[in-house]
Design a protein around this motif. Sequence first.
Motif, mmCIF file in Angstrom:
data_model
loop_
_atom_site.group_PDB
_atom_site.id
_atom_site.type_symbol
_atom_site.label_atom_id
_atom_site.label_comp_id
_atom_site.label_asym_id
_atom_site.label_seq_id
_atom_site.Cartn_x
_atom_site.Cartn_y
_atom_site.Cartn_z
ATOM 1 N N GLY A 10 6.911 -5.327 -1.166
ATOM 2 C CA GLY A 10 7.672 -5.939 -0.079
ATOM 3 C C GLY A 10 8.763 -5.031 0.463
ATOM 4 N N ASP A 11 9.349 -4.204 -0.392
ATOM 5 C CA ASP A 11 10.378 -3.258 0.054
ATOM 6 C C ASP A 11 9.776 -2.236 1.023
ATOM 7 N N ILE A 12 8.601 -1.771 0.690
ATOM 8 C CA ILE A 12 7.930 -0.788 1.548
ATOM 9 C C ILE A 12 7.498 -1.457 2.851
ATOM 10 N N TRP A 13 6.976 -2.664 2.732
ATOM 11 C CA TRP A 13 6.566 -3.410 3.925
ATOM 12 C C TRP A 13 7.757 -3.584 4.879
ATOM 13 N N CYS A 14 8.875 -4.036 4.352
ATOM 14 C CA CYS A 14 10.059 -4.279 5.192
ATOM 15 C C CYS A 14 10.587 -2.998 5.832
ATOM 16 N N HIS A 15 10.426 -1.884 5.159
ATOM 17 C CA HIS A 15 10.867 -0.616 5.738
ATOM 18 C C HIS A 15 10.031 -0.261 6.964
ATOM 19 N N TYR A 16 8.728 -0.424 6.870
ATOM 20 C CA TYR A 16 7.842 -0.027 7.963
ATOM 21 C C TYR A 16 7.664 -1.108 9.024
ATOM 22 N N PHE A 17 7.794 -2.343 8.609
ATOM 23 C CA PHE A 17 7.565 -3.461 9.537
ATOM 24 C C PHE A 17 8.695 -4.482 9.423
ATOM 25 N N PRO A 18 9.919 -4.098 9.772
ATOM 26 C CA PRO A 18 11.072 -4.969 9.554
ATOM 27 C C PRO A 18 11.027 -6.279 10.338
ATOM 28 N N GLU A 19 10.293 -6.320 11.410
ATOM 29 C CA GLU A 19 10.229 -7.522 12.247
ATOM 30 C C GLU A 19 9.027 -8.414 11.933
ATOM 31 N N LYS A 20 8.185 -7.975 10.981
ATOM 32 C CA LYS A 20 6.964 -8.729 10.696
ATOM 33 C C LYS A 20 7.037 -9.401 9.336
ATOM 34 N N GLN A 21 6.533 -10.615 9.284
ATOM 35 C CA GLN A 21 6.437 -11.350 8.025
ATOM 36 C C GLN A 21 5.306 -10.773 7.176
ATOM 37 N N TRP A 22 5.479 -10.848 5.877
ATOM 38 C CA TRP A 22 4.423 -10.482 4.931
ATOM 39 C C TRP A 22 3.300 -11.497 5.058
ATOM 40 N N VAL A 23 2.060 -11.011 5.214
ATOM 41 C CA VAL A 23 0.908 -11.905 5.351
ATOM 42 C C VAL A 23 -0.109 -11.558 4.270
ATOM 43 N N GLY A 24 0.118 -12.047 3.070
ATOM 44 C CA GLY A 24 -0.796 -11.941 1.941
ATOM 45 C C GLY A 24 -1.537 -10.632 1.784
ATOM 46 N N ASN A 25 -2.853 -10.748 1.633
ATOM 47 C CA ASN A 25 -3.680 -9.578 1.364
ATOM 48 C C ASN A 25 -3.612 -8.531 2.469
ATOM 49 N N ARG A 26 -3.500 -8.970 3.696
ATOM 50 C CA ARG A 26 -3.445 -8.019 4.819
ATOM 51 C C ARG A 26 -2.254 -7.084 4.682
ATOM 52 N N SER A 27 -1.093 -7.620 4.431
ATOM 53 C CA SER A 27 0.096 -6.795 4.250
ATOM 54 C C SER A 27 -0.029 -5.932 3.004
ATOM 55 N N GLY A 28 -0.555 -6.508 1.934
ATOM 56 C CA GLY A 28 -0.751 -5.750 0.699
ATOM 57 C C GLY A 28 -1.679 -4.567 0.898
ATOM 58 N N ASN A 29 -2.716 -4.755 1.693
ATOM 59 C CA ASN A 29 -3.653 -3.657 1.972
ATOM 60 C C ASN A 29 -2.979 -2.545 2.773
ATOM 61 N N ILE A 30 -2.125 -2.921 3.695
ATOM 62 C CA ILE A 30 -1.417 -1.912 4.500
ATOM 63 C C ILE A 30 -0.453 -1.122 3.619
ATOM 64 N N VAL A 31 0.278 -1.808 2.762
ATOM 65 C CA VAL A 31 1.165 -1.104 1.831
ATOM 66 C C VAL A 31 0.321 -0.224 0.901
ATOM 67 N N GLY A 32 -0.836 -0.711 0.515
ATOM 68 C CA GLY A 32 -1.748 0.091 -0.308
ATOM 69 C C GLY A 32 -2.118 1.406 0.370
ATOM 70 N N GLN A 33 -2.344 1.370 1.672
ATOM 71 C CA GLN A 33 -2.627 2.607 2.406
ATOM 72 C C GLN A 33 -1.448 3.570 2.296
ATOM 73 N N ALA A 34 -0.248 3.053 2.453
ATOM 74 C CA ALA A 34 0.951 3.892 2.342
ATOM 75 C C ALA A 34 1.026 4.524 0.954
ATOM 76 N N LEU A 35 0.687 3.764 -0.068
ATOM 77 C CA LEU A 35 0.748 4.279 -1.432
ATOM 78 C C LEU A 35 -0.347 5.316 -1.692
ATOM 79 N N HIS A 36 -1.502 5.155 -1.062
ATOM 80 C CA HIS A 36 -2.550 6.184 -1.161
ATOM 81 C C HIS A 36 -2.054 7.485 -0.535
ATOM 82 N N ALA A 37 -1.396 7.382 0.605
ATOM 83 C CA ALA A 37 -0.861 8.578 1.263
ATOM 84 C C ALA A 37 0.165 9.262 0.359
ATOM 85 N N THR A 38 0.995 8.472 -0.300
ATOM 86 C CA THR A 38 1.989 9.007 -1.229
ATOM 87 C C THR A 38 1.318 9.687 -2.411
#
Length: 164
Positions: A70-98
């Motif tokens: 959620g911390d990573i999500w809020c950094h990249y998408f501060p105006e968007k609500q967390w939406v379950g698996n969809r948000s988790g998958n997007i954060v997962g992409q960021a973690l793969h890049a890392t």
Amino acid sequence: MKIQDWAKDQINNLIANYERKNCTEGGLFTKAQAMLELERRAGGSFDGKEVTRTTLEKRETATDGCVRYGDIWCHYFPEKQWVGNRSGNIVGQALHATAYYCATNNLPIVTALVSQAAGHITEQAKQNMFDCASDWGVAQGIDVDEFYDINIAELQELGADNLP
């Protein structure tokens, strides 16, 4: 031809051949190179260095030293609500890049600092990190626990301002 030019199916076939033959080299690219290319692609459009920097910065303000999805999500998408698996998958992409950035720059794997909502790293997450780092040829230590301990110790020395 570079491995970046190969189709995903070609890379997966190369990996499967290595696994079938129980070896890690002998083809145009090593198994580690093939696995790293899949990791790079899994990162989507995220910049690994930038996500790594963000994660290290978030660690400094985390109450328990553990950065959450959620911390990573809020950094990249501060105006968007967390939406379950969809948000988790997007954060997962960021973690793969890392993970790709860390593996290719001889850094400890920064994703060791990131947990889901529970605030602790599960044994399965540690195992997954160890397996991936082993596949990429960058794992330190002889087992999961030693790898994780070494990684965390090295992360204590790594600051957001001294990334290559």
